[in-house]
Design a protein around this motif. Structure first.
Motif, short mmCIF file in Angstrom:
data_model
loop_
_atom_site.label_atom_id
_atom_site.label_comp_id
_atom_site.label_asym_id
_atom_site.label_seq_id
_atom_site.Cartn_x
_atom_site.Cartn_y
_atom_site.Cartn_z
N THR A 198 13.29 -1.06 3.61
CA THR A 198 12.91 -0.39 2.38
C THR A 198 11.44 -0.63 2.05
N GLU A 199 10.96 0.18 1.11
CA GLU A 199 9.58 0.02 0.63
C GLU A 199 9.40 -1.37 0.03
N ARG A 200 10.39 -1.87 -0.66
CA ARG A 200 10.32 -3.23 -1.25
C ARG A 200 10.14 -4.30 -0.18
N GLN A 201 10.81 -4.12 0.95
CA GLN A 201 10.67 -5.09 2.04
C GLN A 201 9.26 -5.05 2.63
N ILE A 202 8.68 -3.86 2.70
CA ILE A 202 7.31 -3.74 3.19
C ILE A 202 6.35 -4.43 2.24
N VAL A 203 6.53 -4.20 0.93
CA VAL A 203 5.68 -4.85 -0.07
C VAL A 203 5.85 -6.37 0.00
N ILE A 214 3.89 -7.64 2.87
CA ILE A 214 2.47 -7.66 2.54
C ILE A 214 2.15 -8.87 1.67
N ASP A 215 3.02 -9.17 0.72
CA ASP A 215 2.86 -10.36 -0.13
C ASP A 215 2.85 -11.63 0.71
N SER A 216 3.53 -11.59 1.85
CA SER A 216 3.60 -12.76 2.74
C SER A 216 2.46 -12.81 3.75
N GLY A 217 1.54 -11.83 3.68
CA GLY A 217 0.38 -11.88 4.54
C GLY A 217 0.24 -10.78 5.57
N VAL A 218 1.23 -9.91 5.68
CA VAL A 218 1.13 -8.80 6.63
C VAL A 218 0.05 -7.85 6.14
N GLN A 277 -1.59 1.96 0.71
CA GLN A 277 -1.58 2.05 -0.75
C GLN A 277 -1.40 0.69 -1.40
N THR A 278 -0.50 -0.11 -0.86
CA THR A 278 -0.25 -1.43 -1.42
C THR A 278 -1.46 -2.33 -1.25
N LEU A 279 -2.05 -2.32 -0.05
CA LEU A 279 -3.25 -3.13 0.18
C LEU A 279 -4.39 -2.68 -0.72
N ALA A 280 -4.58 -1.38 -0.86
CA ALA A 280 -5.65 -0.85 -1.71
C ALA A 280 -5.45 -1.26 -3.16
N SER A 281 -4.22 -1.19 -3.65
CA SER A 281 -3.97 -1.56 -5.04
C SER A 281 -4.15 -3.06 -5.25
N ARG A 282 -3.79 -3.85 -4.26
CA ARG A 282 -4.00 -5.30 -4.35
C ARG A 282 -5.49 -5.63 -4.35
N ASN A 283 -6.23 -4.95 -3.48
CA ASN A 283 -7.68 -5.20 -3.38
C ASN A 283 -8.39 -4.79 -4.66
N SER A 284 -7.99 -3.65 -5.25
CA SER A 284 -8.64 -3.22 -6.49
C SER A 284 -8.26 -4.14 -7.65
N ALA A 285 -7.04 -4.65 -7.64
CA ALA A 285 -6.61 -5.58 -8.69
C ALA A 285 -7.37 -6.89 -8.58
N GLU A 286 -7.58 -7.34 -7.36
CA GLU A 286 -8.33 -8.59 -7.15
C GLU A 286 -9.80 -8.40 -7.51
N GLY A 287 -10.34 -7.24 -7.22
CA GLY A 287 -11.73 -6.94 -7.54
C GLY A 287 -11.96 -6.86 -9.04
N GLY A 288 -10.97 -6.35 -9.75
CA GLY A 288 -11.08 -6.23 -11.20
C GLY A 288 -10.92 -7.56 -11.91
N ALA A 289 -10.27 -8.52 -11.24
CA ALA A 289 -10.01 -9.82 -11.86
C ALA A 289 -11.20 -10.76 -11.76
N LYS A 290 -12.18 -10.41 -10.94
CA LYS A 290 -13.33 -11.31 -10.73
C LYS A 290 -14.34 -11.22 -11.83
#
Length: 64
Positions: free
Chosen positions: A10-15, A18-22, A51-64
């Motif tokens: 599932t999409e949740r398993q992919i996410v 990714i949370d685990s480093g993939v 999409q997940t990596l991009a959203s994570r990267n933009s969230a991390e960029g906004g938090a700095k």
């Protein structure tokens, strides 16, 4: 939503992966079996990954 019907991934398993480093399709293929049978899921899985990596990267960029 199911992304890979052959392996029941599932999409949740992919996410979660990714949370685990993939961070690439090669790792999704190795860890979850994505696109190792019929290959129909490769495009959807790749889009989910990007999409997940991009959203994570933009969230991390906004938090700095």
């Amino acid at each position: 939503m199911y992304v890979c019907l052959c392996h029941g991934v599932t999409e949740r398993q992919i996410v979660a992966a990714i949370d685990s480093g993939v961070d690439c399709m090669k790792q999704l293929r190795r860890d979850l079996g994505i696109a190792t049978e019929c290959g129909r899921c490769a495009s959807c899985a790749s889009d989910c990954l990007k999409q997940t990596l991009a959203s994570r990267n933009s969230a991390e960029g906004g938090a700095k």
